[in-house]
Design an enzyme around this catalytic site. Structure first.
Site, PDB file in Angstrom:
ATOM      1  N   ASP A  18      13.794 -45.602  29.677  1.00  0.00           N
ATOM      2  CA  ASP A  18      13.745 -44.170  30.013  1.00  0.00           C
ATOM      3  C   ASP A  18      12.329 -43.786  30.446  1.00  0.00           C
ATOM      4  O   ASP A  18      11.452 -43.580  29.614  1.00  0.00           O
ATOM      5  CB  ASP A  18      14.200 -43.374  28.782  1.00  0.00           C
ATOM      6  CG  ASP A  18      14.178 -41.861  29.016  1.00  0.00           C
ATOM      7  OD1 ASP A  18      13.730 -41.419  30.092  1.00  0.00           O
ATOM      8  OD2 ASP A  18      14.596 -41.128  28.104  1.00  0.00           O
ATOM      9  N   LYS A  31       5.488 -29.952  27.784  1.00  0.00           N
ATOM     10  CA  LYS A  31       5.971 -30.944  26.819  1.00  0.00           C
ATOM     11  C   LYS A  31       4.871 -31.946  26.461  1.00  0.00           C
ATOM     12  O   LYS A  31       4.837 -32.465  25.348  1.00  0.00           O
ATOM     13  CB  LYS A  31       7.167 -31.675  27.420  1.00  0.00           C
ATOM     14  CG  LYS A  31       7.909 -32.594  26.477  1.00  0.00           C
ATOM     15  CD  LYS A  31       9.147 -33.130  27.154  1.00  0.00           C
ATOM     16  CE  LYS A  31       9.953 -34.031  26.251  1.00  0.00           C
ATOM     17  NZ  LYS A  31      11.159 -34.503  26.949  1.00  0.00           N
ATOM     18  N   GLU A  39      16.067 -39.150  23.165  1.00  0.00           N
ATOM     19  CA  GLU A  39      16.604 -39.163  24.526  1.00  0.00           C
ATOM     20  C   GLU A  39      17.306 -40.468  24.894  1.00  0.00           C
ATOM     21  O   GLU A  39      18.433 -40.425  25.396  1.00  0.00           O
ATOM     22  CB  GLU A  39      15.489 -38.821  25.525  1.00  0.00           C
ATOM     23  CG  GLU A  39      15.136 -37.338  25.467  1.00  0.00           C
ATOM     24  CD  GLU A  39      13.755 -36.995  25.984  1.00  0.00           C
ATOM     25  OE1 GLU A  39      13.110 -37.876  26.586  1.00  0.00           O
ATOM     26  OE2 GLU A  39      13.319 -35.848  25.789  1.00  0.00           O
ATOM     27  N   ASP A  54      18.595 -30.867  26.983  1.00  0.00           N
ATOM     28  CA  ASP A  54      17.535 -31.808  27.336  1.00  0.00           C
ATOM     29  C   ASP A  54      16.329 -30.967  27.725  1.00  0.00           C
ATOM     30  O   ASP A  54      16.314 -30.348  28.786  1.00  0.00           O
ATOM     31  CB  ASP A  54      18.012 -32.683  28.504  1.00  0.00           C
ATOM     32  CG  ASP A  54      16.905 -33.587  29.048  1.00  0.00           C
ATOM     33  OD1 ASP A  54      15.800 -33.591  28.471  1.00  0.00           O
ATOM     34  OD2 ASP A  54      17.155 -34.285  30.046  1.00  0.00           O
TER      35      ASP A  54
END
Lengths: 187, 614
Positions: free
Chosen positions: B200, B78, B178, B16
């Site tokens: 999420d 990210k 994810e 992850d």
């Protein structure tokens, strides 16, 4: 029910060999089904999963590059067949195109009366704004309008001498109502 | 040896790669587990800090350096993946490190004392650290991984993640979304079936996916989200409040002071967390003169700051449900993933909209890595029962005349998917055509995101509209696009090397990999040490077992010599003496060859006996 002797144009099921599809194969051939306007969703689902377990790239990670590429390609073809055949609108449009490839394009212009009506419906959704109960009532109406046209088109396509122009118009109108229905739900 | 999870050649870990933290997991006998190296927490802060002499550190220590070394400490990279400066807006004003764009490409670069790094390279450093810790936890080299990305990542962002893995020397066997990974971990844990919604909300991104689970098949019906909405934005809102308060009280603008900015960022994050449990958070900002400035934020204040963002996530949920053709009443479960789901307002609003409490049994910080490990197990052939069917989050198409966007693949199609369509020229004797590829939902390419372009050249002169150019879009199981074009009458094929608008070209990636190999002697040595130490331990164990056997066929001198060799090798492994272990292994290996033959002979004999007795 067994799917072991399922015949698909994408993979030889008993041996698991992935095959290059011939140009004449139809979307139905990919799923090992006979072409028809009315379909058994549970059967499509079962065939799709059985074939996915053989074709999906997740299960080909150890294969040669060539086989992996073919697996990606055939998975894509399988997914196309599955998505198209399970969706009433898309399946009927596909069947119509098999009979007359130009029919949809030829009948794109909808009648002014229908267009006026659909504009009124769009405005009704617009003015319902945040009134959820009103939107729910409208959604129910439009769902009915879609269903009515889909079943008429489906019945027509079940016959060998279907009026392709009429079917095309029904399918275009169903699309318009589907769009209005979506507006109802996302508002 | 049989106690390890799998043989070294097969090790595929799940990673992850998060905005705030990164972590790895692997499938074990009793299910997936998070990998922990010697240090306490498996969560590795996704922070890289550059030191003097071109050195860098990653993780907790880098995070701790953020205040002392703000200009050279990179966090939240990210959010920069596959992005241009224009995409980032005013966010750049709150970063203590410097980002620039270059003339050559729209991709942003991070400027560390004049040295430019792509976000891919920074991510590769984080992946490298995750990998090192995984190797140390497993005691075996790791070269293959399944890496997760937000479901709503576009093609450029996915490609950037794949490139980061390549730069880190990792083969990304699959890029998994994810929320889908979270659903896998959740489904395996509870054995539940039906329609589930994964909500999420992480550090930088928001995703929602609607999945249908039946008999081991996890089929994503639709996904939606925002790759620029997450905990960082809530921190930013608090930061703005603090900076405003300081400016009002003292007239000072702390944005120009990187050290102060980093300090305020950390304070803002701490206040946010405090407001998840308490009703008020207070901060005293000491600006080195007069009285410190006191900033007081109540939970109500905070909720007002983030309310619009939370409502945006709920609009995404409605859109995903409509695309999936699922009514809210038909949703069986809602699963919470990501640290920001700890915010009470998030929980309250989601519960109100869905009419049920979301599931939070699995640690929202770990569930994604656990799911990635499950998928890694599927890909390495360990699990043939699970089947994951994911979708492409955004429509793909190309520019046609007048700037219109012709969609070839519509969003929420199950991947892999492929579409071929015919296009033609609009001018007589056109010898080439430009194919500009876009991703998005709007009608005009100006409102969509350009992925790249390529040229179909060498067309023989034909009248306008006569050429038949067949364009094929193929999206693979990672959600990454390949485009091919061919003119049917002449058979001319386009070179399909797409020049990415916000990414690195194939050559650039190769160049970085080459450079990193030159600079990575230390990495290699560390990996070699792990491999050789394992080999040595196996030799030691094997030989010891033989020596412990009763009625040895060897003379006592040979036995003593072998015992001495074992002790010697053990000491070398202990001392991490790489050249020493290497040499000793070779000598020892030769010496024990005949011994090994005997042992193998005995083992085979025993095996045969067991077989016969069955």
């Amino acid at each position: 029910m067994s799917v072991d002797n399922l015949r698909s144009s994408l993979v030889d099921v008993p041996s698991g060999t992935i095959t290059a599809e011939s140009d004449t194969a139809t979307l139905f051939d990919r799923l090992g089904l006979e072409p028809s306007a009315v379909v058994d969703a549970a059967l499509i689902e079962r065939h799709y999963l059985a074939l996915s377990r053989q074709l999906h790239p997740d299960f080909q990670a150890a294969a040669t590059d060539d086989v992996q590429q073919l697996a990606v390609r055939n998975s894509a073809l399988l997914n196309e067949a599955y998505t198209t055949l399970l969706d009433d609108q898309k399946r009927l449009e596909y069947l119509l195109a098999l009979r007359d490839a130009e029919a949809l394009e030829r009948n794109k212009k909808l009648s002014p009366v229908f267009l006026m009506e659909s504009m009124e419906h769009s405005e009704a959704v617009e003015s319902a704004a945040d009134d959820t109960s009103k939107l729910a009532t409208l959604a129910k109406t439009y769902k009915g309008e879609v269903a009515e046209r889909i079943s008429a088109a489906q019945a027509a396509l079940a016959e060998s001498d279907a009026d392709v122009d009429r079917v095309a118009t029904l399918l275009h109108e169903a699309r318009v109502y589907r769009r209005i229905l979506r507006d109802c739900k996302t508002r | 040896m049989s106690s390890s999870d799998s043989t070294p050649a097969d090790v595929v870990i799940g990673i992850d790669l998060g905005t705030t933290n990164s972590l790895a997991a692997i499938m074990g006998r009793d299910g997936p587990r998070v990998l922990v190296a010697e240090s306490a927490s498996p969560l590795i802060p996704s922070v890289v800090s550059f030191l003097d002499d071109n050195k860098h550190i990653v993780g907790e220590k880098a995070r701790a350096l953020a205040i002392r070394n703000p200009r050279r400490t990179v966090h939240s990279v990210k959010r920069l993946m596959g992005r241009g400066l224009a995409d980032l807006g005013d966010e750049t004003t709150r970063l203590a490190y410097k980002i620039v764009d270059t003339e050559k490409s729209k991709l942003v670069r991070i400027d560390i004392d004049g040295q430019l790094y792509s976000p891919q390279e920074i991510s590769a450093l984080i992946l490298g650290e995750v990998r090192r810790r995984a190797e140390s936890a497993l005691g075996t080299p790791v070269t293959k991984a399944v890496i997760t990305v937000p479901a709503y990542f576009d093609d450029a962002q996915r490609q950037a993640t794949r490139d980061a893995a390549q730069i880190a020397g990792l083969q990304a066997l699959r890029i998994v979304n994810e929320p889908t990974a979270a659903a896998l971990a959740y489904g395996l844990d509870t054995n539940r079936e039906g329609t589930i919604v994964v909500y999420d909300l992480g550090g930088g991104t928001f995703d929602v996916s609607v999945l249908k689970i039946t008999q081991g098949v996890y089929k994503v019906a639709a996904t939606s989200g925002d790759t620029h909405l997450g905990g960082d934005d809530f921190d930013n809102a608090i930061m703005d409040r603090i900076l405003g308060a300081v400016s009002n009280a003292t007239g000072k603008d702390l944005r120009s002071q990187p050290e102060a900015l980093q300090q305020i960022r950390l304070s803002a994050e701490a206040m946010k967390m405090e407001l998840s449990t308490g009703d008020v958070a207070t901060l005293e900002v000491d600006i080195g003169q007069d009285e410190p400035v006191t900033v007081r934020i109540t939970r109500d204040d905070f909720e007002d700051m983030i309310r619009a963002d939370i409502e945006r996530t709920l609009a995404c949920c409605r859109s995903a449900l409509a695309d999936a053709d699922v009514e809210i009443e038909d949703v069986n479960d809602i699963v919470f993933v990501g640290g920001s789901t700890r915010i009470p307002l998030v929980r309250k609003r989601v519960t109100e909209v869905f009419g049920r409490e979301p599931h939070t049994e699995l640690d929202p910080d770990r569930v994604v890595a656990l799911g990635a490990a499950i998928q890694a197990d599927v890909i390495s052939g360990g699990n043939r029962d699970l089947l994951l069917l994911d979708v492409i989050p955004l429509s793909l198409g190309l520019e046609t005349m007048g700037g219109a966007f012709a969609k070839l693949i519509t969003r929420n199609q199950t991947v892999p998917c492929s579409v071929t369509e015919m296009f033609s020229t609009y001018a007589d004797n056109q010898s080439g055509i430009d194919i500009n590829v876009y991703q998005g939902e709007r009608e005009l390419v100006a409102d969509c995101r350009k992925l790249g372009s390529f040229k179909l050249t060498g067309l023989p002169g034909m009248a306008a509209g006569l050429p038949r150019v067949e364009v094929t879009f193929l999206v693979d199981a990672d959600g990454v696009l390949t485009v091919k074009a061919r003119e049917q009458r002449s058979g001319v094929s386009a070179s399909i090397d797409v020049v990415p608008s916000h990414g690195l070209t194939r050559d650039e990636v190769k160049g970085i990999v080459r450079e990193s190999i030159v600079n990575a002697h230390a990495d290699f040595a560390a990996r070699e040490l792990i491999e050789l130490s394992n080999k040595a331990r196996n030799l030691i164990d094997g030989t010891q077992r033989v020596l412990d056997m009763p009625d040895l066929p060897f003379p006592p001198e040979q036995r003593d010599e072998l015992a001495a060799d074992i002790a010697n090798l053990r000491a070398l492994v202990e001392a991490q003496d790489l050249p020493g272990i290497k040499k000793a292994c070779e000598v020892f290996g030769e010496k024990t060859q005949s011994l090994a033959d005997d042992v193998i002979g005995a083992a085979i004999k025993q095996e045969l006996n067991t077989e016969r007795s069955l």
